[in-house]
Design a protein around this motif. Structure first.
Motif, PDB file in Angstrom:
ATOM      1  N   PRO A   1       0.601  -1.082   0.183  1.00  0.00           N
ATOM      2  CA  PRO A   1      -0.134  -0.163  -0.154  1.00  0.00           C
ATOM      3  C   PRO A   1       1.005   1.471  -0.055  1.00  0.00           C
ATOM      4  N   SER A   2       0.471   2.183  -0.533  1.00  0.00           N
ATOM      5  CA  SER A   2       0.220   3.857  -0.460  1.00  0.00           C
ATOM      6  C   SER A   2       1.220   4.160   0.663  1.00  0.00           C
ATOM      7  N   TRP A   3       0.820   4.011   1.764  1.00  0.00           N
ATOM      8  CA  TRP A   3       1.468   4.366   3.252  1.00  0.00           C
ATOM      9  C   TRP A   3       2.513   3.946   3.352  1.00  0.00           C
ATOM     10  N   ARG A   4       2.950   1.884   3.210  1.00  0.00           N
ATOM     11  CA  ARG A   4       4.011   2.017   3.753  1.00  0.00           C
ATOM     12  C   ARG A   4       4.820   2.345   2.322  1.00  0.00           C
ATOM     13  N   GLU A   5       4.341   2.373   1.487  1.00  0.00           N
ATOM     14  CA  GLU A   5       6.149   2.619   0.049  1.00  0.00           C
ATOM     15  C   GLU A   5       6.258   4.166   0.559  1.00  0.00           C
ATOM     16  N   ALA A   6       5.486   5.177   1.785  1.00  0.00           N
ATOM     17  CA  ALA A   6       6.244   6.213   2.712  1.00  0.00           C
ATOM     18  C   ALA A   6       6.990   5.683   3.527  1.00  0.00           C
ATOM     19  N   LEU A   7       6.053   4.905   3.919  1.00  0.00           N
ATOM     20  CA  LEU A   7       7.214   5.616   5.479  1.00  0.00           C
ATOM     21  C   LEU A   7       8.445   4.218   5.457  1.00  0.00           C
ATOM     22  N   SER A   8       8.288   3.402   4.497  1.00  0.00           N
ATOM     23  CA  SER A   8       9.345   2.681   4.124  1.00  0.00           C
ATOM     24  C   SER A   8      10.390   3.411   3.968  1.00  0.00           C
ATOM     25  N   PRO A   9      12.307   2.414   4.380  1.00  0.00           N
ATOM     26  CA  PRO A   9      13.043   3.895   3.951  1.00  0.00           C
ATOM     27  C   PRO A   9      13.915   3.500   2.631  1.00  0.00           C
ATOM     28  N   LEU A  10      13.502   1.433   2.009  1.00  0.00           N
ATOM     29  CA  LEU A  10      13.932   0.941   0.930  1.00  0.00           C
ATOM     30  C   LEU A  10      13.068   1.663  -0.191  1.00  0.00           C
ATOM     31  N   ALA A  11      11.894   2.220   0.002  1.00  0.00           N
ATOM     32  CA  ALA A  11      11.150   3.443  -0.989  1.00  0.00           C
ATOM     33  C   ALA A  11      10.957   3.648  -2.307  1.00  0.00           C
ATOM     34  N   VAL A  12      12.336   4.844  -1.459  1.00  0.00           N
ATOM     35  CA  VAL A  12      13.241   5.472  -2.563  1.00  0.00           C
ATOM     36  C   VAL A  12      13.983   4.744  -3.507  1.00  0.00           C
ATOM     37  N   HIS A  13      14.139   3.806  -2.962  1.00  0.00           N
ATOM     38  CA  HIS A  13      14.742   2.997  -4.369  1.00  0.00           C
ATOM     39  C   HIS A  13      14.712   2.002  -5.123  1.00  0.00           C
ATOM     40  N   GLN A  14      13.520   1.476  -4.432  1.00  0.00           N
ATOM     41  CA  GLN A  14      12.352   0.842  -5.377  1.00  0.00           C
ATOM     42  C   GLN A  14      11.745   1.699  -6.704  1.00  0.00           C
ATOM     43  N   ARG A  15      11.186   2.277  -5.677  1.00  0.00           N
ATOM     44  CA  ARG A  15      10.448   3.431  -6.331  1.00  0.00           C
ATOM     45  C   ARG A  15      11.855   3.969  -8.022  1.00  0.00           C
ATOM     46  N   PHE A  16      12.243   4.528  -7.617  1.00  0.00           N
ATOM     47  CA  PHE A  16      13.559   5.143  -8.720  1.00  0.00           C
ATOM     48  C   PHE A  16      14.012   3.831  -9.586  1.00  0.00           C
ATOM     49  N   TYR A  17      14.520   2.948  -9.290  1.00  0.00           N
ATOM     50  CA  TYR A  17      14.574   1.828  -9.939  1.00  0.00           C
ATOM     51  C   TYR A  17      13.511   1.031 -11.094  1.00  0.00           C
ATOM     52  N   ARG A  18      11.920   1.104 -10.283  1.00  0.00           N
ATOM     53  CA  ARG A  18      10.526   0.453 -10.898  1.00  0.00           C
ATOM     54  C   ARG A  18      10.515   2.533 -12.084  1.00  0.00           C
ATOM     55  N   HIS A  19      11.156   3.058 -11.860  1.00  0.00           N
ATOM     56  CA  HIS A  19      10.943   3.889 -12.825  1.00  0.00           C
ATOM     57  C   HIS A  19      12.341   3.823 -14.052  1.00  0.00           C
ATOM     58  N   VAL A  20      13.109   3.630 -14.113  1.00  0.00           N
ATOM     59  CA  VAL A  20      14.372   3.567 -14.565  1.00  0.00           C
ATOM     60  C   VAL A  20      13.803   2.520 -15.745  1.00  0.00           C
ATOM     61  N   ILE A  21      13.121   1.616 -14.568  1.00  0.00           N
ATOM     62  CA  ILE A  21      13.208  -0.003 -15.973  1.00  0.00           C
ATOM     63  C   ILE A  21      11.982   0.608 -17.070  1.00  0.00           C
ATOM     64  N   GLU A  22      10.891   1.215 -16.299  1.00  0.00           N
ATOM     65  CA  GLU A  22       9.687   1.600 -16.910  1.00  0.00           C
ATOM     66  C   GLU A  22      10.000   2.607 -18.491  1.00  0.00           C
ATOM     67  N   CYS A  23      10.917   3.583 -18.144  1.00  0.00           N
ATOM     68  CA  CYS A  23      11.188   4.757 -18.727  1.00  0.00           C
ATOM     69  C   CYS A  23      11.960   3.782 -19.633  1.00  0.00           C
ATOM     70  N   ARG A  24      12.734   3.057 -19.355  1.00  0.00           N
ATOM     71  CA  ARG A  24      13.829   2.336 -20.980  1.00  0.00           C
ATOM     72  C   ARG A  24      12.822   1.284 -21.389  1.00  0.00           C
ATOM     73  N   ASP A  25      12.336   0.304 -21.176  1.00  0.00           N
ATOM     74  CA  ASP A  25      10.643  -0.451 -21.496  1.00  0.00           C
ATOM     75  C   ASP A  25      10.164   0.403 -23.071  1.00  0.00           C
ATOM     76  N   ALA A  26       9.517   1.630 -22.019  1.00  0.00           N
ATOM     77  CA  ALA A  26       9.373   3.120 -23.300  1.00  0.00           C
ATOM     78  C   ALA A  26       9.915   3.700 -24.290  1.00  0.00           C
ATOM     79  N   LEU A  27      11.161   3.716 -23.715  1.00  0.00           N
ATOM     80  CA  LEU A  27      12.086   4.490 -25.068  1.00  0.00           C
ATOM     81  C   LEU A  27      12.630   3.391 -26.307  1.00  0.00           C
ATOM     82  N   VAL A  28      12.639   2.341 -25.816  1.00  0.00           N
ATOM     83  CA  VAL A  28      12.642   0.761 -26.004  1.00  0.00           C
ATOM     84  C   VAL A  28      11.450   0.217 -27.464  1.00  0.00           C
ATOM     85  N   ARG A  29      10.459   0.857 -27.041  1.00  0.00           N
ATOM     86  CA  ARG A  29       9.183   0.756 -28.259  1.00  0.00           C
ATOM     87  C   ARG A  29       9.740   2.480 -29.497  1.00  0.00           C
TER      88      ARG A  29
END
Length: 401
Positions: free
Chosen positions: A304-332
């Motif tokens: 849930p969003s509240w757990r993502e906001a409180l977790s110290p690992l959420a920043v890393h997870q969100r960053f890598y997820r955004h990078v992967i999503e951007c790269r997949d879209a740029l490949v297309r």
């Protein structure tokens, strides 16, 4: 002065004694609580790493010093508990403290040597411990039952404290030597912490070396005792050892022990800040690409969003997820950028809106060959993290859109 009407205020010695007593009681309670918490933490770590010899040695240290705490309280109060005289409690307290020092030696020995050699060396270093404990027990048995357990004018009490201080000086010196030996076998961060700990141990050794003549002075009545309500540092020499060497040595030693973990936390915090900044920089690009390719959004992995906001690992997870999503879209999107100079990120950014429009309208004249875009970069280049899109892919992508 009285003729001039000036009166000096003299502090009430009883009030000062009560204040010192309260402070010492608070310190003892804090020591007991900290020792119990540390013992629980060590046991938990042992459950996860039952075959780690240095961890076992460190657990012996913490356990012995935690168990010694109540015996010291009983001896200070001159109480008899379960048939143990005050001097017996004092002997048990110091025996446990010496075993703890030997555990500290074992921790550094096993950190510097293989297990088999470490066992042999630890057995050799245990011989002085056995001799010291035997002297402690003999001193307690030969001391009159009504003697105060901190009265160093009594030969039995003085012998007990002399033995304890001599062994502690020896033990901390040996521990410092093996700490430096272990520092040569480990990485730079841990080695730095071990060297800091060795400096603290050296200060504690100097303090113990000052306590020995201080006890002899009290035993021979060669020097009057200092008026100290806490019952410690009974001579000026002992006070110097406690204030200028023992306490600073303990602080420096603990600083060295905690340094590797603290340095690791600082490095993790620095990486966390870099990832947060990089994620903010690629968010405009990510927003633009996800509007065009919503099917490339990955499922949330942090709950849930509240757990993502409180977790110290959420920043890393969100960053890598955004990078992967951007790269997949740029490949297309890459076939629509085939005729663009891919070596210039600014040029790619300028053509990105046009490529999106071409993709959206599916221009039949567009080349279908893929182009290399947003290639991986080094950690300190561009986005600040390995494999992330260059900084040129920032808000400019949205602005041109």
């Amino acid at each position: 002065h009285s003729s001039l009407g000036v009166h000096r205020h003299r502090p009430d010695p009883d009030v000062a004694q009560r204040q010192v007593g309260v402070a010492m009681t608070a310190l003892l309670i804090a020591y007991g609580v900290a020792a119990c918490v540390a013992l629980i933490w060590m046991v938990v770590r042992l459950v996860h790493k039952p075959y780690a010899a240095p961890l076992w040695s460190l657990t012996v240290l913490v356990a012995c010093w935690a168990i010694a705490f109540p015996f010291g309280i009983v001896a200070d109060k001159q109480a008899t508990v379960v048939g143990l005289t005050p001097m017996a409690s004092r002997a048990i307290q110091h025996s446990l403290l010496l075993v703890g020092v030997n555990g500290l030696i074992g921790f550094f020995v096993f950190s510097a040597l293989p297990v088999r050699r470490g066992v042999i060396r630890s057995a050799q270093l245990a011989v002085p411990l056995v001799v010291a404990i035997a002297i402690l027990v003999g001193s307690a048995l030969l001391t009159p039952p009504d003697a105060r357990t901190r009265d160093n004018t009594v030969p039995g009490v003085a012998t007990l404290f002399l033995t304890a201080d001599l062994y502690m000086g020896f033990g901390f010196a040996v521990a410092g030597f093996w700490a430096l030996a272990a520092a040569r076998r480990t990485d730079a961060r841990v080695a730095r912490g071990l060297r800091i700990s060795a400096i603290g141990l050296a200060c504690i050794v100097i303090a113990d070396c000052l306590f020995v003549p201080a006890i002899l002075l009290r035993l021979t009545n060669a020097l009057d005792a200092m008026p100290d309500a806490s019952g410690t540092a009974e001579t000026l020499l002992g006070w110097i050892g406690s204030v200028f060497f023992l306490l600073p040595g303990i602080v420096v030693f603990l600083a060295g022990v905690t340094y590797p973990a603290l340095a690791q936390r600082v490095a993790a915090l620095r990486l966390w800040r870099e990832h947060r900044q990089a994620d903010r920089e690629i968010t405009p690009l990510w927003t633009l690409l996800m509007q065009t390719f919503p099917e490339h959004r990955l499922e949330r992995l942090t709950g849930p969003s509240w757990r993502e906001a409180l977790s110290p690992l959420a920043v890393h997870q969100r960053f890598y997820r955004h990078v992967i999503e951007c790269r997949d879209a740029l490949v297309r999107l890459s076939p629509y950028l085939a005729n663009v100079d891919t070596d210039d990120p600014d040029t790619l950014v300028a053509h990105l809106p046009d490529a999106i429009r071409a993709y959206t309208h599916d221009d039949p004249h567009t080349s279908r060959s893929a182009a290399v875009i947003a290639p991986p970069t080094e950690l300190r280049d561009n986005a600040g993290t390995r494999g992330s899109p260059p900084r040129a892919w920032r808000a400019q992508g949205v602005e041109h859109g």
